[in-house]
Write a protein that holds these residues in place. Structure first.
Motif, PDB file in Angstrom:
ATOM      1  N   ALA A 120      29.102  51.581 -23.416  1.00 53.28           N
ATOM      2  CA  ALA A 120      30.082  50.527 -23.663  1.00 53.28           C
ATOM      3  C   ALA A 120      30.120  50.142 -25.140  1.00 53.28           C
ATOM      4  N   LEU A 121      29.097  50.534 -25.883  1.00 49.84           N
ATOM      5  CA  LEU A 121      29.069  50.250 -27.320  1.00 49.84           C
ATOM      6  C   LEU A 121      30.144  51.089 -28.011  1.00 49.84           C
ATOM      7  N   PRO A 122      30.876  50.504 -28.950  1.00 44.14           N
ATOM      8  CA  PRO A 122      31.989  51.231 -29.595  1.00 44.14           C
ATOM      9  C   PRO A 122      31.589  52.579 -30.173  1.00 44.14           C
ATOM     10  N   GLN A 123      30.403  52.659 -30.773  1.00 44.77           N
ATOM     11  CA  GLN A 123      29.993  53.911 -31.411  1.00 44.77           C
ATOM     12  C   GLN A 123      29.661  55.020 -30.415  1.00 44.77           C
ATOM     13  N   HIS A 124      29.500  54.649 -29.134  1.00 48.72           N
ATOM     14  CA  HIS A 124      29.164  55.654 -28.121  1.00 48.72           C
ATOM     15  C   HIS A 124      30.231  55.791 -27.045  1.00 48.72           C
ATOM     16  N   ALA A 125      31.352  55.085 -27.197  1.00 49.61           N
ATOM     17  CA  ALA A 125      32.407  55.114 -26.179  1.00 49.61           C
ATOM     18  C   ALA A 125      32.971  56.521 -25.989  1.00 49.61           C
ATOM     19  N   THR A 126      33.128  57.255 -27.081  1.00 52.45           N
ATOM     20  CA  THR A 126      33.648  58.623 -26.989  1.00 52.45           C
ATOM     21  C   THR A 126      32.701  59.515 -26.206  1.00 52.45           C
ATOM     22  N   ASP A 127      31.406  59.356 -26.438  1.00 52.51           N
ATOM     23  CA  ASP A 127      30.414  60.135 -25.688  1.00 52.51           C
ATOM     24  C   ASP A 127      30.490  59.822 -24.198  1.00 52.51           C
ATOM     25  N   GLY A 128      30.688  58.538 -23.873  1.00 49.44           N
ATOM     26  CA  GLY A 128      30.802  58.158 -22.472  1.00 49.44           C
ATOM     27  C   GLY A 128      32.023  58.777 -21.815  1.00 49.44           C
ATOM     28  N   ALA A 129      33.151  58.769 -22.540  1.00 47.78           N
ATOM     29  CA  ALA A 129      34.378  59.362 -22.004  1.00 47.78           C
ATOM     30  C   ALA A 129      34.207  60.865 -21.793  1.00 47.78           C
ATOM     31  N   LYS A 130      33.530  61.526 -22.730  1.00 45.45           N
ATOM     32  CA  LYS A 130      33.286  62.956 -22.592  1.00 45.45           C
ATOM     33  C   LYS A 130      32.392  63.251 -21.388  1.00 45.45           C
ATOM     34  N   ALA A 131      31.427  62.369 -21.139  1.00 42.15           N
ATOM     35  CA  ALA A 131      30.525  62.564 -20.002  1.00 42.15           C
ATOM     36  C   ALA A 131      31.290  62.464 -18.690  1.00 42.15           C
ATOM     37  N   ILE A 132      32.191  61.490 -18.586  1.00 43.44           N
ATOM     38  CA  ILE A 132      33.009  61.345 -17.383  1.00 43.44           C
ATOM     39  C   ILE A 132      33.904  62.569 -17.206  1.00 43.44           C
ATOM     40  N   TRP A 133      34.526  63.007 -18.303  1.00 41.29           N
ATOM     41  CA  TRP A 133      35.366  64.213 -18.257  1.00 41.29           C
ATOM     42  C   TRP A 133      34.533  65.414 -17.808  1.00 41.29           C
ATOM     43  N   GLY A 134      33.300  65.495 -18.310  1.00 39.62           N
ATOM     44  CA  GLY A 134      32.425  66.592 -17.934  1.00 39.62           C
ATOM     45  C   GLY A 134      32.119  66.603 -16.442  1.00 39.62           C
ATOM     46  N   SER A 135      31.955  65.414 -15.857  1.00 31.29           N
ATOM     47  CA  SER A 135      31.715  65.335 -14.415  1.00 31.29           C
ATOM     48  C   SER A 135      32.944  65.780 -13.635  1.00 31.29           C
ATOM     49  N   ALA A 136      34.125  65.346 -14.092  1.00 29.60           N
ATOM     50  CA  ALA A 136      35.358  65.776 -13.437  1.00 29.60           C
ATOM     51  C   ALA A 136      35.517  67.292 -13.530  1.00 29.60           C
ATOM     52  N   ASP A 137      35.211  67.847 -14.684  1.00 31.34           N
ATOM     53  CA  ASP A 137      35.292  69.297 -14.866  1.00 31.34           C
ATOM     54  C   ASP A 137      34.294  70.010 -13.954  1.00 31.34           C
ATOM     55  N   ALA A 138      33.081  69.442 -13.827  1.00 32.24           N
ATOM     56  CA  ALA A 138      32.064  70.046 -12.965  1.00 32.24           C
ATOM     57  C   ALA A 138      32.517  70.059 -11.512  1.00 32.24           C
ATOM     58  N   VAL A 139      33.187  68.998 -11.073  1.00 30.29           N
ATOM     59  CA  VAL A 139      33.689  68.941  -9.697  1.00 30.29           C
ATOM     60  C   VAL A 139      34.753  70.003  -9.474  1.00 30.29           C
ATOM     61  N   TRP A 140      35.737  70.071 -10.372  1.00 31.14           N
ATOM     62  CA  TRP A 140      36.808  71.054 -10.202  1.00 31.14           C
ATOM     63  C   TRP A 140      36.268  72.482 -10.284  1.00 31.14           C
ATOM     64  N   THR A 141      35.310  72.705 -11.167  1.00 31.44           N
ATOM     65  CA  THR A 141      34.720  74.037 -11.279  1.00 31.44           C
ATOM     66  C   THR A 141      33.967  74.395  -9.998  1.00 31.44           C
ATOM     67  N   ALA A 142      33.247  73.412  -9.439  1.00 33.00           N
ATOM     68  CA  ALA A 142      32.520  73.647  -8.189  1.00 33.00           C
ATOM     69  C   ALA A 142      33.478  73.984  -7.056  1.00 33.00           C
ATOM     70  N   LEU A 143      34.684  73.410  -7.107  1.00 29.10           N
ATOM     71  CA  LEU A 143      35.687  73.679  -6.068  1.00 29.10           C
ATOM     72  C   LEU A 143      36.433  74.988  -6.300  1.00 29.10           C
ATOM     73  N   GLY A 144      36.124  75.664  -7.403  1.00 36.65           N
ATOM     74  CA  GLY A 144      36.759  76.952  -7.664  1.00 36.65           C
ATOM     75  C   GLY A 144      38.128  76.851  -8.293  1.00 36.65           C
ATOM     76  N   ASP A 145      38.390  75.775  -9.031  1.00 35.14           N
ATOM     77  CA  ASP A 145      39.694  75.608  -9.670  1.00 35.14           C
ATOM     78  C   ASP A 145      39.995  76.792 -10.594  1.00 35.14           C
ATOM     79  N   THR A 146      41.176  77.370 -10.452  1.00 32.05           N
ATOM     80  CA  THR A 146      41.565  78.529 -11.263  1.00 32.05           C
ATOM     81  C   THR A 146      42.746  78.232 -12.179  1.00 32.05           C
ATOM     82  N   SER A 147      43.155  76.974 -12.270  1.00 36.73           N
ATOM     83  CA  SER A 147      44.305  76.634 -13.116  1.00 36.73           C
ATOM     84  C   SER A 147      43.997  76.947 -14.574  1.00 36.73           C
TER      85      SER A 147
END
Length: 237
Positions: A120-147
């Motif tokens: 939540a700290l401003p200097q780490h907000a980008t890292d937090g957003a990337k981590a959430i994106w990484g989890s979403a990517d991990a889910v789609w990859t686990a599901l075999g997304d081919t887009s």
């Protein structure tokens, strides 16, 4: 000229393959007390006997890299456990929900709560957003997304919103076995499926086809990253 001394940037022979895991495991015991902090990292180095120089090489930014390593470990374990299950009787939306549920069941709420404070700290907000994106990517990859086109991005963007909202709900959920969280997750995914159906209808409409040939033509050239970390992808011909 050769040098016999070892710099902090060079992990050297002490950097065994599991050194980072040993540090992280030791740190997890201290996070509930000191949060994701330099004090936690120092305690981990003392506990493991790993040198401060190696710890700095493995986690250059200290606590924030330590927290990101914990998050990435959860994503990797989710993918492993999801792959080991049989989901043949589940609908696609149920598979998405199952992957997210596995991910949250793997997490420790106090460690995640401490991480939320850090990101939540401003200097780490980008890292937090990337981590959430990484989890979403991990889910789609686990599901075999081919887009490979713009859908690669929209799927992860949409799921990032679902995942982050569910995590916030889960952090405050005191229901039996977090049933309220799983109900909340099901509702969010149902909303996404409704949106996807509406988007498909709009795309197939005459207006949607006209937009695809005009203002949205550039998006049709957007291509997914070809390797991990290759963001933001590229534009095709």
């Amino acid at each position: 000229m050769t040098h016999d001394t070892q710099t902090d940037a060079d992990p050297g022979p002490e950097a065994t393959p599991n050194a980072a895991d040993r540090l992280l495991d030791a740190a997890l015991l201290n996070v509930p007390f000191d949060g994701w902090s330099e004090a936690t990292l120092r305690a981990a180095t003392n506990e493991t006997g790993i040198s401060a120089g190696l710890a700095k090489a493995l986690f250059p930014r200290g606590a924030v890299d330590l927290a990101l390593a914990y998050h990435k470990r959860g994503d990797d374990e989710m993918a492993r456990r999801f792959a080991a299950e049989d989901h043949s009787d589940l609908r696609y939306s149920e598979k998405v929900a199952r992957a997210i549920r596995i991910r949250l069941e793997l997490a420790d709420r106090e460690l995640v709560r401490r991480g939320a404070t850090l990101f939540a700290l401003p200097q780490h907000a980008t890292d937090g957003a990337k981590a959430i994106w990484g989890s979403a990517d991990a889910v789609w990859t686990a599901l075999g997304d081919t887009s490979e086109d713009v859908n690669w991005y929209t799927k992860r963007m949409t799921l990032s919103g679902v995942y982050s909202a569910t995590v916030l709900f889960w952090l405050g959920d005191d229901s039996l076995e977090q049933q309220a969280t799983w109900d909340f997750l099901d509702r969010r995914i149902a909303n996404v499926m409704q949106f996807e159906k509406a988007k498909a209808r709009a795309t197939d409409s005459r207006l949607g086809q006209a937009l695809a040939k005009g203002p949205l033509a550039l998006l049709s050239r957007l291509r997914a990253p070809q390797r991990p970390g290759d963001m933001p992808g590229s534009f095709g011909a």
